[in-house]
Design a protein around this motif. Sequence first.
Motif, short mmCIF file in Angstrom:
data_model
loop_
_atom_site.label_atom_id
_atom_site.label_comp_id
_atom_site.label_asym_id
_atom_site.label_seq_id
_atom_site.Cartn_x
_atom_site.Cartn_y
_atom_site.Cartn_z
N ILE A 141 -6.93 10.49 -3.07
CA ILE A 141 -5.91 10.93 -4.01
C ILE A 141 -6.34 10.63 -5.44
CG2 ILE A 141 -3.54 10.46 -4.77
CD1 ILE A 141 -2.75 10.26 -1.90
N ILE A 193 2.73 6.78 -6.85
CA ILE A 193 1.85 7.84 -7.37
C ILE A 193 2.49 9.21 -7.17
CG2 ILE A 193 -0.35 8.99 -7.01
CD1 ILE A 193 -1.54 6.31 -6.36
N PHE A 206 -0.14 15.30 0.36
CA PHE A 206 -0.23 15.23 -1.11
C PHE A 206 -0.76 16.54 -1.69
CE2 PHE A 206 -2.01 14.00 -5.15
CZ PHE A 206 -1.01 13.21 -5.67
N SER A 222 -2.32 0.51 7.23
CA SER A 222 -2.66 0.08 5.87
C SER A 222 -4.03 0.61 5.47
CB SER A 222 -2.64 -1.44 5.79
OG SER A 222 -1.75 -1.99 6.68
N ILE A 277 -3.97 4.33 4.68
CA ILE A 277 -3.35 4.69 3.40
C ILE A 277 -4.26 4.31 2.25
CG2 ILE A 277 -1.33 4.31 1.96
CD1 ILE A 277 0.32 4.12 4.35
N ILE A 278 -5.04 3.19 2.40
CA ILE A 278 -5.98 2.85 1.33
C ILE A 278 -7.09 3.90 1.24
CG2 ILE A 278 -7.63 1.12 0.55
CD1 ILE A 278 -5.88 -0.96 1.82
N VAL A 324 -1.68 11.93 5.09
CA VAL A 324 -1.19 11.61 3.74
C VAL A 324 -1.90 12.47 2.69
CG1 VAL A 324 -1.13 9.81 1.98
CG2 VAL A 324 -0.44 9.30 4.29
N ILE A 368 -6.62 13.35 -8.35
CA ILE A 368 -5.90 13.29 -9.62
C ILE A 368 -6.87 13.27 -10.79
CG2 ILE A 368 -4.41 11.82 -11.02
CD1 ILE A 368 -2.92 11.09 -8.58
N CYS A 387 -5.73 6.74 -0.49
CA CYS A 387 -5.60 6.45 -1.92
C CYS A 387 -6.88 6.81 -2.66
CB CYS A 387 -5.32 4.97 -2.12
SG CYS A 387 -3.61 4.56 -2.24
N VAL A 412 2.41 1.79 -3.41
CA VAL A 412 1.51 2.39 -4.40
C VAL A 412 1.46 3.91 -4.21
CG1 VAL A 412 -0.90 2.58 -5.04
CG2 VAL A 412 0.12 0.36 -4.80
N VAL A 413 1.33 4.36 -2.96
CA VAL A 413 1.23 5.81 -2.72
C VAL A 413 2.53 6.51 -3.12
CG1 VAL A 413 1.05 7.53 -0.92
CG2 VAL A 413 -0.51 5.64 -0.97
N VAL A 472 0.83 -1.20 0.00
CA VAL A 472 0.00 0.00 0.00
C VAL A 472 0.87 1.26 0.00
CG1 VAL A 472 -1.45 1.27 1.59
CG2 VAL A 472 -2.07 -0.99 0.95
N VAL A 473 1.92 1.24 0.84
CA VAL A 473 2.82 2.40 0.88
C VAL A 473 3.54 2.54 -0.45
CG1 VAL A 473 4.87 3.30 2.02
CG2 VAL A 473 3.06 2.33 3.36
#
Lengths: 205, 164
Positions: free
Chosen positions: B50, A64, B140, B40, B43-44, B136, B54, B47, A60-61, A57-58
């Motif tokens: 993000i 990106i 970003f 985890s 962060i998902i 996160v 994007i 994602c 992937v980030v 997971v890290v």
Amino acid sequence: MPELLTLLLVFMIIAAILAIESEDLTSAVVSMGAVGFGLSVCFILLRAPEVALAQIVVEVVVLIVLLRGIVSVKPKTGPEKPDRTGLYLGVVLVGLLLVLSVYVAGEFPQLGEPSFARFPDSAGETYLKQGLALTGAANSVAAVLLDFRGLDSLGEVAVLFAALLGVMLLVRKNPRLEIKVEAESGPNGAPVEKGAAKVSEGEPK
Amino acid sequence: MKEGMSLIVKTVARWVVGFIFLYGIYITAEGHLGPGGGFSGGIILACSYILILIAYGRRFASRNLDWRIARIMAGVAALSFLALAMLGMIFETGGNAHFFDNLIRKNLPGTAFHLFSGGNIPLLNLALAILVLASVFTAFVLLAAVRFWETRGKKFFSSLEDGP
């Protein structure tokens, strides 16, 4: 399984060398991603799905963010004859490390053998055998991370929060930026005492 | 809407983002039962935001999760992690009060291998996931702001500072 692991490690080493040596930034980033995904497959083979999930997971980030970051960057051509002294020194040091690690490698436990089989009084045995009874969490990794070793997780929270604060400081205390904002809103007659106070701190170029 | 990427990317992102968010919630919620946990899962979750940022551009993404709200979320989550840890120190049960005492489990012991078990471990996981999501995502957005500042000038950042 050790053969497969060795194959994966060789693949990761080749990808890492490609990531350093390639001229194109995009292919370097993709090679770095190959290293990360190979590492997560290694974790799955070593039966650590928790670490593998966090790793993938890290990865992937980070991919990106890096791909987003290198979109507008033009690659610079390096010097014609690079200095090889550091490379030779690194090769000598890595060789010394390998020679020393041969002596240590005999002391390691076999792959898959728990360390508390050799050291019966270690803390890991207590965590594994009585983790469910003591914390009520079926996942012993979560029991260790958030109950037995909760102070370490608190430290990780502090580190993450400090990183966020650092990013915000890095962006907001840009003196160039606040001078531009002040210069923009000044002639319109808007109250700019906050921006004006900060102009005195930052040196205009 | 001129912002963001092409129509194909937007459509696929619209279909996929809900599943990514749901998977992040699942990874966070069952962190005390199987592989997963706050880091985890957070962060998902980040994602998914993000991906929206994007694919659809910053203006659409700030309607979903503004970075000014996200930084408050990060602070609240970090403080609640500390508060959950200090809960065992403040309310002592049975004479032994210590840091990271699992107080909730002592009063409400759930069934093992069920979702409601483990006392404050799921709550700590939830706080950790919100903290990771917010930090996160904020990092970003702000780093993208710096990059745009270098290329497009002050218009982007002044819109970030003044608000919508």
